[in-house]
Design an enzyme around this catalytic site. Structure first.
Site, short mmCIF file in Angstrom:
data_model
loop_
_atom_site.label_atom_id
_atom_site.label_comp_id
_atom_site.label_asym_id
_atom_site.label_seq_id
_atom_site.Cartn_x
_atom_site.Cartn_y
_atom_site.Cartn_z
N ASP A 180 -6.34 -10.32 14.68
CA ASP A 180 -5.39 -9.26 15.06
C ASP A 180 -5.60 -8.80 16.50
O ASP A 180 -4.76 -8.10 17.07
CB ASP A 180 -5.46 -8.07 14.08
N GLU A 230 -5.16 4.92 13.77
CA GLU A 230 -6.06 4.01 14.49
C GLU A 230 -6.73 4.62 15.71
O GLU A 230 -7.67 4.04 16.24
CB GLU A 230 -5.32 2.72 14.89
N VAL A 248 -5.51 -14.87 8.84
CA VAL A 248 -4.49 -13.93 8.37
C VAL A 248 -4.67 -12.59 9.10
O VAL A 248 -5.77 -12.03 9.13
CB VAL A 248 -4.58 -13.74 6.84
N LYS A 300 2.01 2.02 7.09
CA LYS A 300 2.42 1.23 8.25
C LYS A 300 3.25 2.06 9.22
O LYS A 300 3.80 3.12 8.86
CB LYS A 300 3.26 0.02 7.80
N ARG A 352 0.84 -1.20 0.00
CA ARG A 352 0.00 0.00 0.00
C ARG A 352 0.89 1.26 0.00
O ARG A 352 2.09 1.17 0.23
CB ARG A 352 -0.91 0.00 1.24
N HIS A 377 0.04 1.82 15.97
CA HIS A 377 -0.13 0.65 16.86
C HIS A 377 0.99 0.62 17.90
O HIS A 377 1.75 -0.34 18.00
CB HIS A 377 -0.17 -0.65 16.05
N1 LIG Z 1 -7.48 -9.64 10.14
C1 LIG Z 1 -7.45 -8.48 9.54
O1 LIG Z 1 -6.73 -8.26 8.56
C2 LIG Z 1 -8.34 -7.38 10.01
C3 LIG Z 1 -8.56 -6.24 9.24
C4 LIG Z 1 -9.44 -5.26 9.71
C5 LIG Z 1 -10.06 -5.43 10.96
N2 LIG Z 1 -9.79 -6.55 11.69
C6 LIG Z 1 -10.44 -6.82 12.99
O2 LIG Z 1 -11.78 -7.19 12.80
C7 LIG Z 1 -12.42 -7.09 14.07
C8 LIG Z 1 -13.77 -6.42 13.88
O3 LIG Z 1 -13.58 -5.06 13.59
P1 LIG Z 1 -14.80 -4.08 13.28
O4 LIG Z 1 -14.22 -2.81 12.75
O5 LIG Z 1 -15.84 -4.80 12.51
O6 LIG Z 1 -15.34 -3.83 14.74
P2 LIG Z 1 -16.77 -3.18 15.11
O7 LIG Z 1 -16.57 -2.55 16.46
O8 LIG Z 1 -17.31 -2.38 14.00
O9 LIG Z 1 -17.73 -4.46 15.28
C9 LIG Z 1 -17.56 -5.42 16.29
C10 LIG Z 1 -18.91 -6.05 16.60
O10 LIG Z 1 -18.66 -7.12 17.52
C11 LIG Z 1 -19.78 -7.15 18.39
N3 LIG Z 1 -19.41 -7.90 19.59
C12 LIG Z 1 -18.55 -7.55 20.57
N4 LIG Z 1 -18.50 -8.52 21.50
C13 LIG Z 1 -19.32 -9.51 21.08
C14 LIG Z 1 -19.69 -10.77 21.61
N5 LIG Z 1 -19.19 -11.21 22.78
N6 LIG Z 1 -20.57 -11.52 20.93
C15 LIG Z 1 -21.09 -11.09 19.75
N7 LIG Z 1 -20.78 -9.89 19.20
C16 LIG Z 1 -19.91 -9.12 19.86
C17 LIG Z 1 -20.09 -5.69 18.65
O11 LIG Z 1 -21.41 -5.51 19.15
C18 LIG Z 1 -19.91 -5.09 17.25
O12 LIG Z 1 -21.12 -5.07 16.54
C19 LIG Z 1 -11.46 -6.29 14.95
O13 LIG Z 1 -10.75 -7.18 15.80
C20 LIG Z 1 -10.51 -5.68 13.96
O14 LIG Z 1 -9.25 -5.37 14.54
C21 LIG Z 1 -8.95 -7.50 11.24
#
Ligand SMILES: NC(=O)c1ccc[n+]([C@@H]2O[C@H](COP(=O)([O-])OP(=O)(O)OC[C@H]3O[C@@H](n4cnc5c(N)ncnc54)[C@H](O)[C@@H]3O)[C@@H](O)[C@H]2O)c1
Length: 382
Positions: free
Chosen positions: A270, A118, A298, A75, A15, A96
């Site tokens: 993550d 972030e 991933v 990053k 990116r 981060h």
């Molecule tokens: N792996 C990757 O490459 C990558 C990329 C982007 C984001 N992420 C991760 O994805 C995850 C989600 O991010 P987001 O932006 O959608 O968050 P968000 O805050 O928009 O949504 C999270 C949802 O989880 C729900 N939630 C929380 N605890 C819960 C539980 N115990 N049971 C059921 N639902 C529950 C919340 O009510 C909310 O609706 C984060 O951990 C973020 O860091 C990972």
């Protein structure tokens, strides 16, 4: 303002901080942009594209860091980049810092003004510079999951949407936020049977209004999770408790009882992952099989689609970049509390309470650090 865009140097990071359309906006607002040669190559953007947008190309990162008043990246700065940062230089990127004391130390030593994507907030209690990447990961989760369901990938050999006369796959999305909603949307678009499970009733109501009767919305209890996970062909984990490790909502016992060849995509990896059986994987080796279930975990899913991710990120970062460039960092940060929440390090002070607590370092409130900055600048000028 003179704005610098270096080429990203983190392993497999393609990116780039600003796209040519963003450069053009900055230039039309009266700013100058210098870009490192080849910075956009990983997303199919050439130096000629940047030049056409009004940028000037410079051959090395050190040229960019030595001249620019604000560095825009993707990053966190690598140690070699931290050493190039200068006193009073603005750094606008993902940082981060909480798990990274070494970077925090180097940023403090540089005396730069480090604003982290972030922790910038919005008026809906959201994280607007983080959510574009959740949208990308959410959409990708279904694409990746559908691929993993193929027999050759270790999957059960089920097509998400089925065909006339043959049932579609069951997709269960746990967590219906930014990532989960996008996963739901893709899975519904592929004509799977989709269930979303969330502990927020408000969120479930919104999803119900948005997607209508074709989406099954379920309140999150252990019972519900167990019931739907055991019937699923593809489970997507997308929960988030801000600042905390993800709760382990799918237990090893549940995974053992799932149909062989089912697939689990843990987007929350993550934050530690929300399946007990999850462990971080990379794009090089994205999956592993535990108890007959294919796991895709991933940690940087958007990295697989750097072109889309760069443009998505720019759409969110550009207004803030313009605000900083147009007003200068001090005025921009003092006038916009949401942007100010992004200030993590200001001339040697940690200005984000959570980061300071995590790193066990003194915390200085952002406005106080900015006032001190004014005083020191005035004394310096005098
Ligand atoms: N792996 C990757 O490459 C990558 C990329 C982007 C984001 N992420 C991760 O994805 C995850 C989600 O991010 P987001 O932006 O959608 O968050 P968000 O805050 O928009 O949504 C999270 C949802 O989880 C729900 N939630 C929380 N605890 C819960 C539980 N115990 N049971 C059921 N639902 C529950 C919340 O009510 C909310 O609706 C984060 O951990 C973020 O860091 C990972």
């Amino acid at each position: 303002m003179l704005i610098g865009i270096p080429k990203e140097i983190k392993n497999h990071e393609y990116r780039v901080g600003m796209t040519p359309p963003s450069v053009r906006e900055l230039v039309e607002n009266g700013h100058q942009v210098i870009v490192e040669t080849g910075a956009g190559i990983g997303i199919g953007v050439t130096d000629a594209d940047y030049i056409a947008a009004g940028a000037k190309m410079l051959p090395t990162a050190s040229d960019i860091f030595a001249k620019a008043e604000m560095i825009i990246k993707v990053k966190e700065p690598q140690p070699v980049e931290c050493h190039m940062l200068r006193e009073g230089q603005i750094l606008f990127t993902y940082l981060h810092l909480a798990p990274d004391p070494e970077q925090a130390k180097l940023l403090k030593e540089s005396q730069c003004i480090a604003i982290a994507y972030e922790t910038v907030t919005d008026s809906h209690r959201g994280l607007p510079l983080l959510s574009p990447m959740s949208e990308v990961a959410g959409r990708m989760s279904i694409q990746a999951g559908a691929h993993c369901l193929e027999k050759a990938q270790g999957g059960s050999g089920i097509l998400l949407g089925g065909v006339p006369g043959v049932a579609s796959a069951n997709v269960v999305v746990i967590g219906g936020g930014a990532a989960g909603t996008n996963a739901v949307r893709m899975a519904m678009g592929m004509e799977a049977n989709v269930t979303v499970i969330d502990k927020s009733l408000n969120r479930l109501k919104e999803l119900d209004m948005q997607f209508g009767a074709k989406l099954n919305t379920i309140y999150a209890t252990k019972d519900a999770i167990e019931h739907y996970v055991l019937e699923a062909d593809l489970v997507v984990g997308a929960v988030l408790i801000p600042g905390a490790a993800a709760p382990k909502l799918v237990t090893r016992e549940m995974v053992k009882k799932m149909r062989p060849g089912s697939v689990m995509v843990d987007i929350s990896i993550d934050q530690g992952g929300c399946f007990e059986t999850s462990r971080p994987t990379t794009h090089k080796e994205p999956t592993y099989v535990t108890d007959g279930v294919v796991h895709y975990c991933v940690t940087n899913m958007p990295g697989a689609v750097p072109r889309t991710s760069t443009f998505a990120l720019n759409n969110a970062t550009l207004p803030f970049a313009l605000e900083i460039a147009n007003k200068g960092y001090k005025r921009a940060l003092l006038e916009n509390a949401h942007l100010r929440n992004g200030l993590n390090v200001c001339r040697g002070h940690i200005t984000n309470a959570a980061v300071a607590a995590e790193l066990k370092q003194p915390y200085v409130e952002a406005t106080v650090a900015l006032e001190m900055d004014t005083i020191s600048t005035t004394v310096h000028a005098a």
